[in-house]
Design a protein around this motif. Structure first.
Motif, PDB file in Angstrom:
ATOM      1  N   LYS A   1     -36.069   4.542  17.571  1.00  0.00           N
ATOM      2  CA  LYS A   1     -34.711   4.035  17.784  1.00  0.00           C
ATOM      3  C   LYS A   1     -34.722   2.622  18.352  1.00  0.00           C
ATOM      4  N   VAL A   2     -35.645   2.345  19.269  1.00  0.00           N
ATOM      5  CA  VAL A   2     -35.712   1.006  19.851  1.00  0.00           C
ATOM      6  C   VAL A   2     -36.104  -0.023  18.807  1.00  0.00           C
ATOM      7  N   GLN A   3     -37.055   0.329  17.939  1.00  0.00           N
ATOM      8  CA  GLN A   3     -37.471  -0.603  16.884  1.00  0.00           C
ATOM      9  C   GLN A   3     -36.319  -0.921  15.940  1.00  0.00           C
ATOM     10  N   LYS A   4     -35.509   0.123  15.634  1.00  0.00           N
ATOM     11  CA  LYS A   4     -34.370  -0.114  14.755  1.00  0.00           C
ATOM     12  C   LYS A   4     -33.363  -1.051  15.410  1.00  0.00           C
ATOM     13  N   ILE A   5     -33.139  -0.871  16.701  1.00  0.00           N
ATOM     14  CA  ILE A   5     -32.183  -1.731  17.409  1.00  0.00           C
ATOM     15  C   ILE A   5     -32.696  -3.161  17.472  1.00  0.00           C
ATOM     16  N   VAL A   6     -33.987  -3.305  17.811  1.00  0.00           N
ATOM     17  CA  VAL A   6     -34.572  -4.645  17.896  1.00  0.00           C
ATOM     18  C   VAL A   6     -34.539  -5.324  16.531  1.00  0.00           C
ATOM     19  N   SER A   7     -34.842  -4.575  15.478  1.00  0.00           N
ATOM     20  CA  SER A   7     -34.831  -5.142  14.136  1.00  0.00           C
ATOM     21  C   SER A   7     -33.442  -5.582  13.724  1.00  0.00           C
ATOM     22  N   SER A   8     -32.410  -4.857  14.183  1.00  0.00           N
ATOM     23  CA  SER A   8     -31.041  -5.219  13.805  1.00  0.00           C
ATOM     24  C   SER A   8     -30.625  -6.560  14.384  1.00  0.00           C
TER      25      SER A   8
ATOM     26  N   ILE B   1     -36.734   4.718  27.646  1.00  0.00           N
ATOM     27  CA  ILE B   1     -36.032   3.776  26.765  1.00  0.00           C
ATOM     28  C   ILE B   1     -36.151   2.360  27.298  1.00  0.00           C
ATOM     29  N   TYR B   2     -35.970   2.203  28.584  1.00  0.00           N
ATOM     30  CA  TYR B   2     -36.075   0.875  29.187  1.00  0.00           C
ATOM     31  C   TYR B   2     -37.492   0.329  29.029  1.00  0.00           C
ATOM     32  N   LYS B   3     -38.476   1.194  29.236  1.00  0.00           N
ATOM     33  CA  LYS B   3     -39.872   0.776  29.095  1.00  0.00           C
ATOM     34  C   LYS B   3     -40.174   0.386  27.654  1.00  0.00           C
ATOM     35  N   ALA B   4     -39.608   1.115  26.690  1.00  0.00           N
ATOM     36  CA  ALA B   4     -39.822   0.790  25.280  1.00  0.00           C
ATOM     37  C   ALA B   4     -39.238  -0.571  24.940  1.00  0.00           C
TER      38      ALA B   4
ATOM     39  N   THR C   1     -41.504  -8.584  31.484  1.00  0.00           N
ATOM     40  CA  THR C   1     -42.412  -8.094  32.544  1.00  0.00           C
ATOM     41  C   THR C   1     -41.642  -7.653  33.779  1.00  0.00           C
ATOM     42  N   GLU C   2     -40.331  -7.395  33.656  1.00  0.00           N
ATOM     43  CA  GLU C   2     -39.526  -6.989  34.805  1.00  0.00           C
ATOM     44  C   GLU C   2     -40.005  -5.640  35.337  1.00  0.00           C
ATOM     45  N   ASN C   3     -40.047  -5.545  36.666  1.00  0.00           N
ATOM     46  CA  ASN C   3     -40.513  -4.314  37.298  1.00  0.00           C
ATOM     47  C   ASN C   3     -39.489  -3.214  37.095  1.00  0.00           C
ATOM     48  N   LEU C   4     -39.921  -2.119  36.491  1.00  0.00           N
ATOM     49  CA  LEU C   4     -39.014  -1.007  36.202  1.00  0.00           C
ATOM     50  C   LEU C   4     -38.490  -0.364  37.475  1.00  0.00           C
TER      51      LEU C   4
END
Length: 421
Positions: free
Chosen positions: A120-127, A179-182, A190-193
């Motif tokens: 799902k993250v890849q699809k969002i980033v690709s969009s 999801i945030y880590k992905a 590099t933001e600290n989770l």
């Protein structure tokens, strides 16, 4: 007039001295009830707060997500996890009542969750036109995994709903972190989770008192509740004494004497008001001095005794009025005693003494507004829990006093019509 009132008062005291059973009902029974019920309720509360509930936890995933769920369950300090089970044996143990619940984590839950989130993250980033190396690889969809929750059929629905909400919250937080880590990995940030906390938090605010917070407990409920029950239970001996006066001819002498009938009623009112005050003071003394020795919270009445006493007097008047009416109408003790006891129990149940009003069905909540015990209980709560003054409970006080006046008026009217020549 005062002399007649005084003689009526002495007569009522003599009647009470001869009725040992009535004295036990008035003083001893309420004290036993308040101690017993408070101990039971406080023990239940402590069990929910401090004792771990044994539940079955089966981890078929043995990876990141299942370990996080297990850590959260152990961190809550509410559950003792039992792990030496298979899903079949766990189901049998729960359904037979041996355990209250079981949590079964499916196999490959972590992998399935990671795969689904990455897709799902890849699809969002690709969009957004941000192609990455990982986006060029097609990741197959994964079937949704289910966490199985088994509950004992006899378990309380509130406990079931609270556990399901807690598990849903744990899984939701784990999914959010993943999801945030992905997104971090896809976008190269590099933001600290750990620095990302909830944007909205909850804080419970209760009425302040002495630079602290007044938190209701079992003692703060039971002392006023069972005080009211004790006060209204004077209906039984009061109505019995009125019936005795009829059978023994005392009421005839009262009617033919120059003393007005309302003086006879006022004498009873003053006598039983004193009894109500003594009941209240005994209940408060138990809450202040005895409960701390029984590992119960102390009943704090500092600065509240005067308004509490006013409520006690108003509630006592309402109970006396009801007892006078019942004793006037009833012809025998067999009528007055059972009906008086039953009616007091019904008024207590409807008024929120046994079950809090907010837990009742909606139509019962409307009926509760007509119970004098509910008026008294609300007045006590306003003083003890909400730090209210006399002005804030004026409505309840007026209702209780009006109830007394109506009951006594009906008694006098009935008495006049019954013996009209």
């Amino acid at each position: 007039m005062l002399y007649k009132l005084w003689r009526t008062f002495l007569k009522e005291i003599l009647l009470l001295k001869r009725d040992i059973g009535g004295i036990v009902i008035i003083f001893v029974m309420p004290l036993l009830l308040i101690v017993t019920i408070t101990l039971i309720q406080d023990s239940t509360f402590k069990n929910l707060e401090g004792t771990r509930i044994p539940i079955i936890f089966i981890d078929n995933d043995r990876s990141e997500v299942s370990k996080s769920i297990r850590q959260e369950l152990e961190k809550s300090k509410s559950f003792e996890l039992k792990t030496q089970f298979t899903e079949a044996s766990a189901r049998n143990a729960v359904f037979s009542g041996e355990y209250q619940m079981a949590i079964v984590i499916p196999e490959n839950l972590t992998n399935a969750l990671n795969t689904t989130i990455d897709t799902k993250v890849q699809k969002i980033v690709s969009s957004f036109g941000l192609e990455t190396d990982a986006a060029t690889h097609q990741i197959p969809s994964v079937q949704t995994k289910e966490i199985h929750l088994y509950f004992d059929p006899a378990i309380n629905s509130g406990f079931r709903n609270s556990v399901m909400s807690a598990v849903n919250k744990m899984v939701f937080e784990i999914e959010n972190k993943k999801i945030y880590k992905a997104f971090q990995e896809q976008l190269g940030t590099t933001e600290n989770l750990e620095e990302n906390k909830n944007l909205i938090a909850f804080k419970e605010i209760t009425p302040p008192r002495n630079n602290g917070e007044a938190i209701p407990n079992s003692v703060q409920h039971n002392v006023p509740a069972w005080t009211l029950f004790a006060i209204f239970f004077i209906v039984v001996p009061l109505s019995i004494n009125l019936v005795k006066e009829k059978s023994q001819g005392t009421s005839v002498r009262v009617r033919i004497s120059p003393t007005p009938y309302y003086i006879h009623i006022l004498g009873k009112t003053f006598t039983y008001l004193i009894i109500c005050v003594i009941q209240f003071l005994l209940m408060v003394a138990v809450g202040i001095y005895l409960f701390p020795y029984m590992d119960l919270p102390a009943f704090d009445v500092s600065g509240k005794m005067f308004p509490l006493m006013i409520v006690t007097l108003a509630a006592g008047l309402a109970a006396i009025g009801f007892g006078v009416l019942l004793g006037t109408i009833a012809d025998t003790q067999e009528q007055s005693a059972p009906f008086g006891a039953t009616s007091v129990v019904v008024l207590a149940a409807v008024g929120g003494i046994w079950v809090p009003v907010f837990l009742m069905p909606e139509f019962m909540q409307h009926i509760a507004r007509f119970s004098p015990m509910n008026w008294g209980l609300n007045a006590y709560y306003d003083i003890i829990l909400r730090n209210s003054g006399i002005s804030s409970i004026a409505t309840e006080l007026i209702l209780l006093i009006l109830f007394y006046l109506v009951m006594v008026s009906l008694s006098i009217i009935y008495e006049r019509k019954l013996h009209r020549v």
